[in-house]
Design a protein around this motif. Structure first.
Motif, PDB file in Angstrom:
ATOM      1  N   SER A 137       0.887  -1.436  -0.020  1.00 30.95           N
ATOM      2  CA  SER A 137      -0.053   0.014   0.030  1.00 30.95           C
ATOM      3  C   SER A 137       0.919   1.302   0.043  1.00 30.95           C
ATOM      4  N   SER A 138       1.741   1.303   0.906  1.00 31.27           N
ATOM      5  CA  SER A 138       2.603   2.428   0.925  1.00 31.27           C
ATOM      6  C   SER A 138       3.636   2.673  -0.194  1.00 31.27           C
ATOM      7  N   LEU A 139       4.176   1.509  -0.865  1.00 27.74           N
ATOM      8  CA  LEU A 139       4.934   1.571  -1.794  1.00 27.74           C
ATOM      9  C   LEU A 139       4.154   2.044  -3.301  1.00 27.74           C
ATOM     10  N   THR A 140       2.941   1.697  -3.099  1.00 27.46           N
ATOM     11  CA  THR A 140       1.984   2.229  -4.397  1.00 27.46           C
ATOM     12  C   THR A 140       1.948   3.528  -4.404  1.00 27.46           C
ATOM     13  N   THR A 141       1.573   4.138  -3.142  1.00 29.98           N
ATOM     14  CA  THR A 141       1.655   5.590  -3.245  1.00 29.98           C
ATOM     15  C   THR A 141       2.907   6.394  -3.564  1.00 29.98           C
ATOM     16  N   GLU A 142       4.010   5.719  -2.834  1.00 31.05           N
ATOM     17  CA  GLU A 142       5.272   6.339  -3.277  1.00 31.05           C
ATOM     18  C   GLU A 142       5.754   6.288  -4.465  1.00 31.05           C
ATOM     19  N   LEU A 143       5.463   5.174  -5.115  1.00 30.72           N
ATOM     20  CA  LEU A 143       5.994   4.814  -6.588  1.00 30.72           C
ATOM     21  C   LEU A 143       5.153   5.751  -7.553  1.00 30.72           C
ATOM     22  N   ASP A 144       3.942   6.037  -7.201  1.00 30.40           N
ATOM     23  CA  ASP A 144       3.123   6.671  -8.008  1.00 30.40           C
ATOM     24  C   ASP A 144       3.732   8.221  -8.120  1.00 30.40           C
ATOM     25  N   GLN A 145       4.173   8.704  -6.973  1.00 30.57           N
ATOM     26  CA  GLN A 145       4.700   9.912  -7.073  1.00 30.57           C
ATOM     27  C   GLN A 145       6.005   9.972  -7.658  1.00 30.57           C
ATOM     28  N   ILE A 146       6.747   8.943  -7.306  1.00 29.71           N
ATOM     29  CA  ILE A 146       8.239   8.982  -8.057  1.00 29.71           C
ATOM     30  C   ILE A 146       8.037   8.777  -9.508  1.00 29.71           C
ATOM     31  N   VAL A 147       7.347   7.898  -9.937  1.00 29.08           N
ATOM     32  CA  VAL A 147       7.153   7.708 -11.546  1.00 29.08           C
ATOM     33  C   VAL A 147       6.660   8.994 -12.335  1.00 29.08           C
ATOM     34  N   ASP A 148       5.846   9.774 -11.274  1.00 33.52           N
ATOM     35  CA  ASP A 148       5.368  11.111 -11.689  1.00 33.52           C
ATOM     36  C   ASP A 148       6.459  12.046 -12.080  1.00 33.52           C
ATOM     37  N   SER A 149       7.395  12.024 -11.129  1.00 31.58           N
ATOM     38  CA  SER A 149       8.373  13.185 -11.299  1.00 31.58           C
ATOM     39  C   SER A 149       9.529  12.650 -12.287  1.00 31.58           C
ATOM     40  N   ILE A 150       9.642  11.221 -12.383  1.00 32.30           N
ATOM     41  CA  ILE A 150      10.751  10.697 -13.352  1.00 32.30           C
ATOM     42  C   ILE A 150      10.165  10.324 -14.877  1.00 32.30           C
ATOM     43  N   ALA A 151       8.881  10.368 -14.977  1.00 28.58           N
ATOM     44  CA  ALA A 151       8.144  10.210 -16.281  1.00 28.58           C
ATOM     45  C   ALA A 151       8.584  11.332 -17.295  1.00 28.58           C
ATOM     46  N   LYS A 152       9.360  12.501 -16.707  1.00 28.95           N
ATOM     47  CA  LYS A 152       9.546  13.578 -17.592  1.00 28.95           C
ATOM     48  C   LYS A 152      10.514  13.332 -18.632  1.00 28.95           C
ATOM     49  N   VAL A 153      11.342  12.151 -18.367  1.00 32.45           N
ATOM     50  CA  VAL A 153      12.474  11.747 -19.226  1.00 32.45           C
ATOM     51  C   VAL A 153      12.009  11.478 -20.707  1.00 32.45           C
ATOM     52  N   GLN A 154      10.692  11.336 -20.693  1.00 31.55           N
ATOM     53  CA  GLN A 154       9.962  11.063 -22.152  1.00 31.55           C
ATOM     54  C   GLN A 154       9.961  12.397 -22.920  1.00 31.55           C
ATOM     55  N   GLU A 155       9.859  13.347 -22.132  1.00 31.75           N
ATOM     56  CA  GLU A 155       9.692  14.915 -22.889  1.00 31.75           C
ATOM     57  C   GLU A 155      10.837  14.969 -23.916  1.00 31.75           C
TER      58      GLU A 155
END
Lengths: 99, 504, 503
Positions: free
Chosen positions: A26-44
């Protein structure tokens, strides 16, 4: 943007062989979601014309001659084994298949 | 294990078209492993051929064996492949206790060799080209022994033991494109394909290619697709199974035939094929289900960061190309002429997968005729009885030694067969068996003459008949002498001596 | 004579060679210091029981007239990520508690061959994942400047050990700043060499394409002396470079003499200053840049437009490689084994062991890395991150066409307090924004102390970066900065660190 589900984290934990507790999932789901949000910018900026770099210093053809070198003694090989029998590493039963 | 329902083979072929694909793993016979300087040696005591790299110890790093790369390029060229100007290693990630790092270093989207074709000769002499998708380098896994339970198999075992001697042995995996049109010959084609790969790697000298030792392993992908009426579009491809654990040429053929019959029975019954790994069981002649293959298999391939691209120069590729041995089909034509075999005799050899054995036996000094006689005759007979591969029973050197003993008159054919049995039973070389069992022909004329004189003395009527010119009467004496010699005499020599003594 | 433990390695070397101090004296002094202060600092996970014997043998060899290297007889602290045959190697993880390696890491072997005396293994964030040592399974290391604050990470133990005078020299590893950021927050010197200059064989891998071993010291010259020992080609590491290197110690000596600042083109990276940087960090950095200008250096502002993607790319590449590198910790051949309740299959034993043996940050990154590599996501995440890597390399190439070296503050802030960033992984990750680009591009970087931030009195460092293979430039410029500042202050920065424990 909520992209990662608990089922997905549970699946990843299975692939990574970590028996996460439900609380951790449960906690990793929340954390990963935040982390992935901020690292997904590599796609830009990762456009198709940009080649990928996997080694920071480009080298190639690094080889070793086919000459026998030092091996571990059987004592060294097994010295850290959690369990052993007959000079081999002992593991619990495998329910699955021979690869 | 419940028995699978099987459809009659001809009936299965009427309803379905078999579609094939093969992944053959070839263990290279380099001195050291793919990524470490530990010896690549079969049969050593457990965990003695290991370095920190083989055990995946913390801090260890792989370094590529140059010879393995050269061998892989040679094999790629022999398979008619293009050699990639730049190829890379990748990690295939999955957990299994025989995989020390829990990832296998393999190649993924950048294999060293790709787009080849190999001509396979069928038992009737037809040449079938098989299209090769790729050949890539990778490392072998360790060996698991399952302890407890009744079968020694994984099911029901109490625990397992891991030996990492084989971990890191260099492999080349050869992957075919999908093979259509094999039809009823599918099992024979599979066998002929694997035999061709075996011939190629043996002639290259890059692998010991002993299937029974796992030097050469074939994973066979089989699916069936229903036949459609003329003019209709073909049916989509069926679900495939991957049969592993096929450890001889003979079982390649049997396993394919079995899977075709098994899948046909399920499909005809309205069932569906599960996409899964099947394990071939040599003893029962059946396959059993392994782990289901599904989309859940996610190997998370990525470029191996500890290793660098392999970029063979054109000079190296041309050097290796010029050193290639002749292709198997050409080689077969040459050998047939050199050995002076008839079409039938040669076909026998090829179908028995015995080209290599006979070549090596001839190289060890035997005449082609003798080599053929032993391999296609007595050795194949015993192999059949034992359900084993002929090549696994006896070495070409020992067959040549046996033939030499016959040529020298030390053994008769009959005695030689007994000696062969001894060799197969592990009693040593033919000479060892001759010595230990005391099987040699008695070539000491003195001993023969004494026996002949005894026989003649005890059969005076026969002696008289011989002296009267009734030479055929000598048979009785010869028989008595052979009996006295326990068969270990050359009957022709005994006959000569009998006639000589009778006149004296 | 100065107290042995406060000597630089270079000074200690002079005394060892003249025979005024023996290797046994030097070793004993540092063992005593560890005994006195390490309860507070907790820089060490293991202290060698062989160190004095090793020192005795060095003294015997010296007495026998053998010609020994400049660092022979000098104690060395070794980050626990490096495997050693005489002390356990845990990489800060419970899963490797008590693990004894049958071989020495190449850098450890080279250090022993040079006569250095491995004195202990230093604490670190578990598997080098972290910027504070709070992720060590064996408890955090404390910053000698303020025991309530972090010593940086992952190599907080090595930095704290040299800052607290428990060792004159230490080895560290730097994947995204694990040598340079701890140097920044502890007022010490840390160097990440060019990728491939130092062997990774025997460094327990975090992210293979980013990891690099390097020196952790109190002075630039000492770092150069240690760098000269460890930068050797190693056939056990395929990525090890075959270059012949100039002496880094010589480069440091020449820099300290003030050679080469006049006309030196120094680039300030626009994207790595200003917003998000603590005021005192920024002001010390600007003062130092002004000092360089005053010495005749030409300061040029350069832009690196893709650096803003560096942290994102790094937190995809690192977890992806780490998720695979850490798969070997499975309870089969070594390490911890946990039996699930009521037994279980080997698969269940592996999963239970990894659940119990890995800490939260390690699990977080393994899961993230598994995600980044998994089917359907590879191109979007790992593949894209590798492309960003190319773009960052291009930014560096463009910048180094204009300048000889690049400078940045070594980290955005001074040492933060324990617990401050634990709850927010992304905030912790952003602390590495200055150091990560060098790892992605494989270039060398050094952190040199440049004073204390006025607002909190804590150390600040400047990072100098040079093109690949130009490590010597770091030593020349780093030593010049160090010499100019010490001249200005009239003392070393580290001499102002608070006294600890016994002394």
């Amino acid at each position: 943007m909520s992209e990662i589900s608990e089922e997905q984290v549970a699946h990843l934990a299975n692939l990574a062989r970590i028996a996460l507790t439900p609380e951790e999932i449960s906690s990793l789901t929340t954390e990963l979601d935040q982390i992935v949000d901020s690292i997904a910018k590599v796609q830009e900026v990762a456009t198709p014309d940009v080649p990928a770099t996997s080694h920071p210093v480009p080298l190639s053809n690094v080889f070793r001659p086919d000459v026998v070198g030092e091996t571990l003694t059987i004592e060294q090989a097994l010295q850290n084994a959690p369990e052993q029998a007959d000079n081999r590493f002992k593991v619990s039963a495998i329910l699955g298949e021979e690869q | 294990m419940a028995k699978d329902a099987l459809m009659d083979y001809d009936k299965a072929l009427e309803l379905f078209e078999p579609v094939l694909g093969f992944e053959v793993h070839v263990e290279l016979n380099t001195k050291t492993k793919m990524f470490s300087a530990a010896p690549n040696e079969f049969g050593s005591a457990p965990n003695t051929n290991v370095s920190p790299v083989c055990l995946g110890l913390p801090g260890s790093l792989p370094v590529v064996n140059e010879q393995a790369v050269r061998y892989a390029i040679s094999l790629g060229l022999a398979l008619g492949c293009s050699i990639a100007p730049s190829s890379r290693f990748a990690r295939k990630n999955y957990f299994y206790p025989d995989l020390a790092k829990n990832y296998q270093i393999s190649q993924y989207d950048e294999p060293i060799a790709f787009d080849g074709s190999v001509d396979v000769e069928m038992p009737d002499g037809r040449i079938v080209p098989i299209s090769i998708e790729r050949a890539h380098m990778e490392e072998d896994a360790g060996k698991l022994t399952h302890v407890g339970g009744s079968t020694g198999r994984i099911q029901g075992a109490e625990y397992s033991l891991v030996d990492y001697n084989r971990a890191g042995v260099p492999l080349v995996e050869i992957v075919t494109n999908i093979i259509y049109g094999a039809e009823a010959d599918a099992p024979e084609l599979a066998k002929a394909y694997v035999a061709t790969i075996r011939d190629i790697v043996t002639s290259l000298g890059i692998s010991d290619a002993k299937m029974e030792r796992g030097n050469l392993r074939c994973d066979a992908n089989i699916s069936l697709r229903p036949r459609t009426a003329e003019g209709e579009p073909p049916a989509p491809l069926g679900t495939r199974t991957e049969t592993k654990n096929v450890n001889s040429l003979r079982s390649v053929e049997r396993a394919i035939r079995y899977e075709i019959q098994r899948q046909a029975a399920i499909l005809a019954d309205g069932g569906t094929i599960t996409q899964e790994t099947r394990h071939w069981h040599e003893d029962t002649g059946r396959t059993s289900a392994g782990r289901p293959k599904s989309d859940a298999d996610d190997y998370r391939y990525f470029p191996e960061p500890d290793l660098l691209p392999v970029e063979p120069s054109l000079e190296l590729i041309e050097e290796l190309r010029s050193a290639l041995p002749e292709p198997p089909a050409a080689r077969r034509r040459r050998l047939k002429a050199e050995w002076g075999f008839t079409d039938l005799e040669f076909q026998d050899v090829v179908n028995g997968g015995l080209l290599v054995e006979i070549t090596e036996t001839v190289a060890a000094g035997a005449s082609p005729a003798a080599a053929r006689k032993w391999w296609t005759g007595e050795i194949s007979r015993i192999a059949n009885v034992q359900g084993a591969e002929a090549s696994a029973l006896v070495s070409p050197q020992n067959v040549a030694a046996l033939a030499a003993l016959v040529d020298a008159g030390t053994l008769t054919d009959k005695l030689a067969r007994q000696v062969l049995e001894g060799v197969i039973a592990g009693e040593g070389t033919p000479q060892d068996v001759v010595d230990a069992r005391g099987l040699a022909v008695v070539s000491d004329d003195g001993a023969l003459i004494a026996a002949i004189d005894d026989a003649l003395a005890s059969q005076p009527d026969v002696l008289a008949k011989i002296r009267d010119g009734k030479v055929q009467a000598a048979g009785a004496v010869i028989g008595a002498v052979m009996k006295a010699m326990k068969g270990q005499a050359d009957a022709a020599r005994v006959r000569e001596l009998v006639l000589e003594r009778a006149q004296s | 004579m100065t107290d042995i433990i406060r000597m630089t390695a270079a000074d200690l070397s002079t005394h060892l060679q003249s025979g005024e101090i023996s290797a046994v004296d030097a070793t004993q002094a540092h063992l005593d210091r560890i005994e006195a202060v390490d309860t507070d600092v907790h820089a060490f996970l293991a202290v060698s029981s062989d160190a004095l014997d090793t020192a005795r043998r060095i003294d015997e060899r010296r007495a026998a007239g053998e010609k020994l290297g400049p660092l022979a007889g000098i104690p060395l602290a070794v980050k626990d990520v490096l495997v050693t045959t005489d002390m356990p190697s845990t990489s800060g993880s419970k899963i490797l508690e008590g693990y004894m390696s049958p071989f020495d890491a190449t850098v450890v072997r080279l250090s022993r061959e040079a006569g250095l005396i491995p004195i202990g293994k230093t604490n670190m964030d578990e598997f080098a994942m972290g910027s504070s040592t709070e992720h060590s399974a064996y408890g955090p290391t404390r910053n000698p400047w303020d025991l309530d604050r972090i010593p940086g990470g992952s190599g907080g133990g090595s930095a704290a050990a040299v800052a607290a005078f428990e060792a004159p020299l230490a080895l560290g590893s730097d994947t995204g700043g694990s040598i340079r950021q701890p140097a920044h927050v502890t007022g010490t010197v840390g160097v990440k060499p060019t990728y491939g200059a130092v062997s990774r064989y025997g460094a327990i891998a975090l992210a293979s394409s980013l990891d690099q071993v390097g020196p952790v010291t109190r002075t630039v010259l000492d770092a150069g002396l240690l760098h000269d020992v460890i930068a050797q080609h190693d056939p056990h590491d395929s990525t090890s470079l075959t270059d012949t290197w100039p002496s880094m110690a010589e480069a440091a000596r020449s820099g300290a003499r003030g050679d080469g600042l006049a006309g030196l083109k120094v680039g300030v990276v626009r994207e790595l200053s200003g917003d998000g940087f603590q005021a005192g960090v920024q002001s010390r950095f600007e003062e130092t840049v002004a000092l360089l200008t005053a010495q005749g250096a030409e300061v040029i502002e350069v832009s690196a437009p893709h650096f803003e993607y560096a942290v994102a790319a790094y937190y995809l590449i690192l977890p992806a490689e780490a998720s695979s590198n850490l798969a070997k910790f499975d309870s089969v051949r070594f390490g911890m084994r946990v039996q699930p309740d009521g037994g279980g299959t080997v698969e269940q034993v592996m999963a239970a062991t990894r659940e119990a043996g890995f800490g939260p940050e390690v699990k977080r990154r393994i899961i993230l890395g598994t995600y980044a590599l998994s089917a359907g996501y590879y191109d979007a995440y790992y593949g894209s991150a590798q492309k960003v890597r190319t773009l960052i390399q291009r930014d560096f190439t463009a910048a180094f066409e204009q300048v000889d070296v690049l400078v940045t503050p070594s980290a955005p802030t001074t040492a933060f307090k324990f617990g401050e960033k634990l709850a927010d992984p992304m905030a912790m990750y952003l602390n590495d924004i200055t150091t990560i680009p060098a790892n992605l591009a494989g270039i060398p970087g050094i952190s040199v102390p440049i004073g204390l931030a006025p607002e909190d009195g804590l150390p600040v460092g400047i990072q100098v970066m040079a093109p690949q293979r130009e490590d010597a430039r770091l030593y020349r410029v780093g030593a010049a900065i160090e010499a100019l500042l010490e001249q200005q202050w009239g003392h070393t920065l580290i001499s102002k660190a608070p006294a600890l424990g016994g002394k």
